[in-house]
Design an enzyme around this catalytic site. Structure first.
Site, PDB file in Angstrom:
ATOM      1  N   LYS A 152      34.500  -0.246 -25.359  1.00 58.80           N
ATOM      2  CA  LYS A 152      34.261   0.559 -24.163  1.00 58.80           C
ATOM      3  C   LYS A 152      35.446   0.418 -23.211  1.00 58.80           C
ATOM      4  CE  LYS A 152      30.818   1.308 -20.506  1.00 58.80           C
ATOM      5  NZ  LYS A 152      29.486   0.904 -19.986  1.00 58.80           N
ATOM      6  N   SER A 195      26.165   4.232 -19.413  1.00 59.87           N
ATOM      7  CA  SER A 195      27.548   4.669 -19.303  1.00 59.87           C
ATOM      8  C   SER A 195      28.370   4.448 -20.576  1.00 59.87           C
ATOM      9  CB  SER A 195      28.237   3.922 -18.149  1.00 59.87           C
ATOM     10  OG  SER A 195      28.224   2.514 -18.373  1.00 59.87           O
ATOM     11  N   SER A 197      22.966   0.617 -19.656  1.00 59.21           N
ATOM     12  CA  SER A 197      24.070   1.378 -20.237  1.00 59.21           C
ATOM     13  C   SER A 197      24.397   1.055 -21.677  1.00 59.21           C
ATOM     14  CB  SER A 197      25.327   1.208 -19.374  1.00 59.21           C
ATOM     15  OG  SER A 197      25.180   1.880 -18.153  1.00 59.21           O
TER      16      SER A 197
END
Length: 471
Positions: free
Chosen positions: A83, A158, A182
């Site tokens: 990420k 996210s 997330s």
């Protein structure tokens, strides 16, 4: 001989077995995933930055180790995504923002370093909501990752790029971060297994912060077994992270066996069912019946304090986000995604008194959730109360009631961020329109191995996690 398509549909455990048996090389595995990503991008918006050269270099090193009998474990030679709020030395880390687009760290994030030391192969930095501050997956700068189960529907955020990437076959496993859900939200909306570990169990060093008292790092994968493989590498103390609390030693992979016979699973009576799509409720009841058939007892528990979930999460998250990102908003607010900017700015209006009250109430909330485990081993809820919403709308209708999309997505996952407990999202069926549905299991602090064992038992009895998104 495995075809590239077969390789990109494999689990981490399956790839590890093929690599150890020398059925395929790490270079061949990596090339298959790189080719898959090339075919998907740029339309899928899975990656912000791809790293094919680094990946092939790491794959060649893995082949040399495996060939000489010095493999470092199940992750050696297995591709993974990072990420893009987590540092990879020498590769830009945008945090999903234009403001940070030129930042190149000189060291790895603690969790990334552990994966690299285990021989895993970095294929790229995955898309994320700007500064990880939204559950939908929206990114105004780099595009929204495409949910392979339903283009036009949200991928969840996210950790959107990792979720969409694993589900699309661009990587078999990847990192997410979880402040309000997330990891688990994109896992739920993209048909994956995602673990938010106990707070402090996995290092956050070298990760762009959002909320220092809530942020957690964990894996998104296809199965509980794959998540256990990852946790055997990730769990442990890191002095570079002030919040690092290693807890007791756990053998995550070794603890998967044993099933759930004799375990008690508690289902909260309050709060959970106030906003709920009937299809999600039906899938949850079916999942609980599977656990009963496996020998677990499913009982109702009362946690009235769950009604505090939203106000506590908003006060704490926005205040802490304003502390971190407020200076950039003041100096360069026009460069932000304006929705993210407004959320950061809202935290500037949280007074010190209100923040202190929220943290004090959090203690009572956590005690109440923890007390529920006095009579049960696990807690269970749906992961999100709705199938993936359509893109482009801030509200949706849930069983005849208009609900903000963000509130719907965050409603149930936040429970275990506030209480800092481990929680696992598991595929649990499909809606009428073919979109994935998901259940969430949680356990007491540092009982991460137990929640993975329960998830693995469920996946041994079902095949929802083995389904692949349509091409």
């Amino acid at each position: 001989m495995a075809t590239p398509n077969e390789l990109t549909q494999e689990t981490v455990a399956g790839l590890a077995a093929r690599l150890r048996a020398r059925e395929v090389s790490a270079v061949e595995v990596t090339q298959a995933f790189l080719a898959r990503a090339e075919a998907l991008e740029p339309d899928a918006h899975i990656f912000i930055t791809r790293t094919p050269e680094l990946a092939l270099e790491a794959a060649r090193a893995a082949d040399a180790r495996i060939g000489s009998g010095k493999a470092r474990g199940a992750l050696d030679g297995v591709p993974f995504g990072i990420k893009d709020i987590m540092w990879l030395a020498g590769v830009r880390c945008t945090s999903g923002s234009e403001i940070e687009a030129g930042f190149v760290p000189d060291r790895h994030a603690g969790a990334v370093a552990r994966f690299l030391d285990a021989g895993a192969v970095p294929v790229g930095k995955t898309n994320t909501v700007e500064f990880a501050f939204d559950p939908t997956g929206r990114n105004a700068h780099y595009g929204m990752a495409r949910n392979p189960w339903g283009p036009g529907h949200l991928p969840g955020g996210s950790s959107s790029g990792t979720g969409a990437g694993v589900a699309s076959g661009a990587m078999p496993i990847g990192f997410g971060t979880d402040t309000g859900g997330s990891i688990r939200i994109p896992s739920a909306l993209c048909g994956l297994t995602g673990l938010k570990p106990t707070f402090g169990l996995v290092s956050r060093a070298g990760v762009t912060p959002l909320s220092h008292s809530l942020d957690t790092i964990g894996p998104l994968a296809r199965s509980a077994e794959d998540a256990a493989i990852a946790m055997d590498v990730l769990a442990g103390h890191d002095p570079a992270d002030p919040a690092s609390r290693p807890g007791p030693a756990q053998d995550f992979l070794g603890a998967l066996t044993g099933g759930v016979r004799g375990l008690r699973i508690g289902v909260p009576r309050e709060y959970v069912w106030e906003v709920m799509d009937p299809q999600v409720a039906a899938a949850f009841q079916t999942a609980m019946e599977v656990f009963r058939e496996l020998g677990a007892e499913v009982v109702e528990v009362s946690i009235p304090q769950l009604a505090w979930t939203g106000p506590l999460a908003v006060a704490i998250t926005t205040a802490e986000a304003a502390m971190v990102h407020g200076p950039n908003v003041r100096a360069q607010g026009e460069r932000f995604d304006q929705a993210v900017r407004r959320r950061v700015e809202s935290g500037m209006f949280i007074s010190a008194e209100r923040y202190a009250h929220a943290q004090r109430a959090r203690v009572a909330y956590t005690r109440a959730v923890t007390a529920a485990f006095a009579g049960v081993d696990l807690l269970a809820t749906p992961t999100v109360p709705v199938p993936s919403p359509e893109q482009g709308s801030d509200t949706m209708t849930v069983d005849g009631t208009a609900v903000p999309v963000r509130e719907a997505l965050l409603r149930l996952t936040r429970i275990f961020n506030i209480s800092r407990l481990p929680a696992l999202a598991l595929p649990a069926g499909f809606a009428e329109n073919g979109l994935p549905l998901s259940v969430q299991l949680a356990s007491p602090a540092y009982a991460d191995a137990q929640v993975l064992r329960a998830g693995h038992a469920f996946q041994q009895a079902t095949d929802w996690h083995a389904r692949r998104a349509p091409e």
